[in-house]
Structures are given as structure tokens and as C-alpha cells.
Scaffold this motif. Structure first.
Motif, PDB file in Angstrom:
ATOM      1  N   ILE A 152       4.617   0.723  -9.423  1.00  8.04           N
ATOM      2  CA  ILE A 152       4.339   0.216  -8.070  1.00  8.04           C
ATOM      3  C   ILE A 152       5.356  -0.852  -7.688  1.00  8.04           C
ATOM      4  N   TRP A 153       5.695  -1.739  -8.597  1.00  8.46           N
ATOM      5  CA  TRP A 153       6.679  -2.771  -8.286  1.00  8.46           C
ATOM      6  C   TRP A 153       8.050  -2.154  -8.019  1.00  8.46           C
ATOM      7  N   ALA A 154       8.380  -1.107  -8.745  1.00 11.28           N
ATOM      8  CA  ALA A 154       9.660  -0.427  -8.498  1.00 11.28           C
ATOM      9  C   ALA A 154       9.672   0.217  -7.115  1.00 11.28           C
ATOM     10  N   GLU A 155       8.541   0.750  -6.697  1.00 15.39           N
ATOM     11  CA  GLU A 155       8.466   1.348  -5.359  1.00 15.39           C
ATOM     12  C   GLU A 155       8.545   0.279  -4.271  1.00 15.39           C
TER      13      GLU A 155
ATOM     14  N   THR B 216       2.118 -12.368  -7.224  1.00 12.11           N
ATOM     15  CA  THR B 216       1.931 -13.268  -6.105  1.00 12.11           C
ATOM     16  C   THR B 216       0.478 -13.704  -6.009  1.00 12.11           C
ATOM     17  N   ARG B 217       0.256 -14.879  -5.501  1.00 12.67           N
ATOM     18  CA  ARG B 217      -1.104 -15.385  -5.346  1.00 12.67           C
ATOM     19  C   ARG B 217      -1.707 -15.039  -3.989  1.00 12.67           C
ATOM     20  N   ASN B 218      -0.932 -14.366  -3.173  1.00 11.57           N
ATOM     21  CA  ASN B 218      -1.431 -13.991  -1.853  1.00 11.57           C
ATOM     22  C   ASN B 218      -2.361 -12.781  -2.000  1.00 11.57           C
ATOM     23  N   ALA B 219      -3.661 -13.026  -2.021  1.00  7.08           N
ATOM     24  CA  ALA B 219      -4.628 -11.944  -2.236  1.00  7.08           C
ATOM     25  C   ALA B 219      -4.669 -10.962  -1.073  1.00  7.08           C
ATOM     26  N   ALA B 220      -4.196 -11.360   0.106  1.00 10.58           N
ATOM     27  CA  ALA B 220      -4.233 -10.478   1.275  1.00 10.58           C
ATOM     28  C   ALA B 220      -3.274  -9.299   1.117  1.00 10.58           C
ATOM     29  N   TRP B 221      -2.315  -9.417   0.217  1.00 10.52           N
ATOM     30  CA  TRP B 221      -1.355  -8.334   0.027  1.00 10.52           C
ATOM     31  C   TRP B 221      -1.847  -7.306  -0.999  1.00 10.52           C
ATOM     32  N   GLN B 222      -2.912  -7.591  -1.680  1.00 11.90           N
ATOM     33  CA  GLN B 222      -3.374  -6.711  -2.757  1.00 11.90           C
ATOM     34  C   GLN B 222      -3.780  -5.343  -2.220  1.00 11.90           C
ATOM     35  N   ALA B 223      -3.423  -4.309  -2.967  1.00 14.26           N
ATOM     36  CA  ALA B 223      -3.788  -2.924  -2.627  1.00 14.26           C
ATOM     37  C   ALA B 223      -4.760  -2.411  -3.675  1.00 14.26           C
ATOM     38  N   ARG B 224      -5.796  -1.701  -3.208  1.00 14.07           N
ATOM     39  CA  ARG B 224      -6.822  -1.174  -4.110  1.00 14.07           C
ATOM     40  C   ARG B 224      -7.078   0.294  -3.799  1.00 14.07           C
ATOM     41  N   THR B 225      -7.371   1.039  -4.846  1.00 12.18           N
ATOM     42  CA  THR B 225      -7.713   2.444  -4.678  1.00 12.18           C
ATOM     43  C   THR B 225      -8.395   2.951  -5.944  1.00 12.18           C
TER      44      THR B 225
ATOM     45  N   ARG C 153       0.823  -1.217   0.000  1.00  6.01           N
ATOM     46  CA  ARG C 153       0.000   0.000   0.000  1.00  6.01           C
ATOM     47  C   ARG C 153       0.856   1.265   0.000  1.00  6.01           C
ATOM     48  N   ALA C 154       1.960   1.240   0.752  1.00 10.40           N
ATOM     49  CA  ALA C 154       2.863   2.398   0.755  1.00 10.40           C
ATOM     50  C   ALA C 154       3.481   2.609  -0.620  1.00 10.40           C
ATOM     51  N   ALA C 155       3.835   1.508  -1.288  1.00 13.00           N
ATOM     52  CA  ALA C 155       4.394   1.621  -2.644  1.00 13.00           C
ATOM     53  C   ALA C 155       3.357   2.184  -3.616  1.00 13.00           C
ATOM     54  N   LEU C 156       2.095   1.797  -3.454  1.00 11.67           N
ATOM     55  CA  LEU C 156       1.029   2.331  -4.311  1.00 11.67           C
ATOM     56  C   LEU C 156       0.880   3.839  -4.125  1.00 11.67           C
ATOM     57  N   ARG C 157       0.917   4.308  -2.873  1.00 10.64           N
ATOM     58  CA  ARG C 157       0.785   5.752  -2.629  1.00 10.64           C
ATOM     59  C   ARG C 157       1.932   6.523  -3.269  1.00 10.64           C
ATOM     60  N   ARG C 158       3.134   5.999  -3.150  1.00 16.33           N
ATOM     61  CA  ARG C 158       4.284   6.663  -3.759  1.00 16.33           C
ATOM     62  C   ARG C 158       4.175   6.692  -5.288  1.00 16.33           C
ATOM     63  N   ALA C 159       3.724   5.597  -5.869  1.00 16.35           N
ATOM     64  CA  ALA C 159       3.714   5.470  -7.330  1.00 16.35           C
ATOM     65  C   ALA C 159       2.723   6.418  -7.988  1.00 16.35           C
ATOM     66  N   VAL C 160       1.567   6.637  -7.364  1.00 14.31           N
ATOM     67  CA  VAL C 160       0.530   7.460  -8.006  1.00 14.31           C
ATOM     68  C   VAL C 160       0.600   8.923  -7.594  1.00 14.31           C
ATOM     69  N   LYS C 161       1.553   9.297  -6.741  1.00 11.19           N
ATOM     70  CA  LYS C 161       1.608  10.655  -6.212  1.00 11.19           C
ATOM     71  C   LYS C 161       1.727  11.688  -7.328  1.00 11.19           C
TER      72      LYS C 161
END
Length: 208
Positions: free
Chosen positions: A187-190, A142-151, A117-125
Motif C-alpha cells: 500500500i505504501w508503494a502504491e 502518520t498520526r492523522n487518523a482521518a487519512w486511514q483507509a479500512r476494508t 484509499r486508491a492505493a489500498l484498492r490497487r494493492a489488494v487487487k
């Protein structure tokens, strides 16, 4: 029989003496009496009062400084101004980490979902949607859906309209399908940058 009153045909000294006072005739005394003194009323001119309104009119108010007179306007943020003036449309973002990042996320000591989520905020700033279509990356997520970030994010309506017209004329694709190729790599780079910062901080704490 009534006594006949004699008719006076000449001046009677006795009668005239009875009418005199202090040896002067009443008419003479009346003429000699001084005339009463009549006080002349003089109007005292009041001092000229200056109206309050006149003072207000003559007083000059200080000139207010404005942007036109000084030539200095308020500082503006170009990115914020562009977003306010340009019509926008919202898109939904659903992003997750890559499989290659799983090990580092689990070992960093921070909840992986918080890092994503922190990487998502940085990427779209400061990101702006381009009207050029970018194909989504083939890297495995990754298949871990608990890590997914949405906005939800407001993007330039003209750029999004160009993508829809050129790559989805039948309106069958989602907006995320048309834009994920531009935003996911950021986002992946962040995520990589955050993992590196966390590792460096942890190393500095244990460095003697």
C-alpha cells in the motif's frame, strides 16, 4: 233362392282375356321388364396423407455446438477461478500513510484520504496471502487518523490457518496483526506511485 255359381272345370277364354293386357299375360310382362339399374358404388381411394409427425421425425435438427464438440471452452480468469474454488476467510485491513509521505500528500492537490484509499484498492487487487509470516515494518505511520483507509478482504483460508497455527497457537492476536507485514508495504508503494503520477500530470499541464 240364391243363384248357383257354376264351377269352372275348363279354361274360360272370356276370363283369361280379362286378365291379359295388350295381348300379353301379366306374368310374361313381369319377366320381360328390364331389371332396375343398380349403380355400383365405387370407393375412391383418398390420397395418402403423410402424417405431420413423420415429417418432424425425418427432419434433422441442426446439431448444437458445444464446448465438447468444438474443443473451445469459455475463457476463464485463473485468479478468479482460484478464489472461487479455494475456501476463504475474511480479514480486516486498517492502513495509513507514512510520516515521510505527509508533505507530498498535502501538496499533491488531491485529498490525502482519497489517495490512501486508491492505493489500498490497487494493492489488494491481485494480492494473495502467503503462509509465511512477515514482521510489520518499523517505519513510522502518520498520526492523522482521518487519512486511514479500512476494508475487509477475503484471503486463502489454508494460508491464514498456517499463520494462526504457527504464530498464534493461543489465538490472542488479530488477523490483521498476522497479515499486515505482507500488505502494508504494498500500500505504501502504491501511495508513492500515485503521488508520482499526480506530480507528473501537474507538471505536464504547466509545461509550455
Amino acid at each position: 233362392m240364391r243363384k248357383k255359381i257354376p264351377t269352372i272345370t275348363r279354361p274360360d277364354p272370356t276370363y283369361s282375356a280379362a286378365l291379359r293386357q295388350d295381348g300379353r299375360d301379366f306374368q310374361e310382362r313381369k319377366e320381360e321388364e328390364p331389371a332396375p339399374v343398380i349403380a355400383k358404388l365405387t370407393t375412391v381411394a383418398e390420397p395418402e396423407m403423410r402424417p405431420f409427425e413423420t415429417e418432424l421425425e425425418t427432419a434433422q435438427a441442426p446439431k448444437a455446438l458445444d464446448a465438447e464438440s468444438t474443443g473451445i471452452g469459455p475463457a476463464t480468469n485463473p485468479v478468479a477461478s482460484a478464489r472461487r474454488k479455494t475456501p476463504t476467510r475474511k480479514i480486516d485491513i486498517r492502513v495509513n500513510a507514512l510520516e515521510r509521505q505527509e508533505t507530498a500528500l498535502q501538496a499533491c492537490g488531491v485529498e490525502p484520504a482519497q489517495v490512501v484509499r486508491a492505493a489500498l484498492r490497487r494493492a489488494v487487487k491481485d494480492w494473495q496471502l502467503a503462509p509465511i509470516f512477515a514482521f510489520p515494518s518499523a517505519e513510522r505511520r502518520t498520526r492523522n487518523a482521518a487519512w486511514q483507509a479500512r476494508t475487509s478482504l477475503a484471503v486463502d483460508a489454508a494460508s491464514l490457518g498456517t499463520l494462526l497455527r504457527d504464530h498464534d497457537p493461543l489465538d490472542v492476536l488479530s488477523k490483521w496483526a498476522l497479515t499486515r507485514g505482507q500488505i502494508e508495504p504494498r500500500i505504501w508503494a502504491e501511495i508513492d506511485a500515485l503521488l508520482a503520477e499526480i506530480a507528473d500530470r501537474a507538471a505536464s499541464q504547466y509545461d509550455p
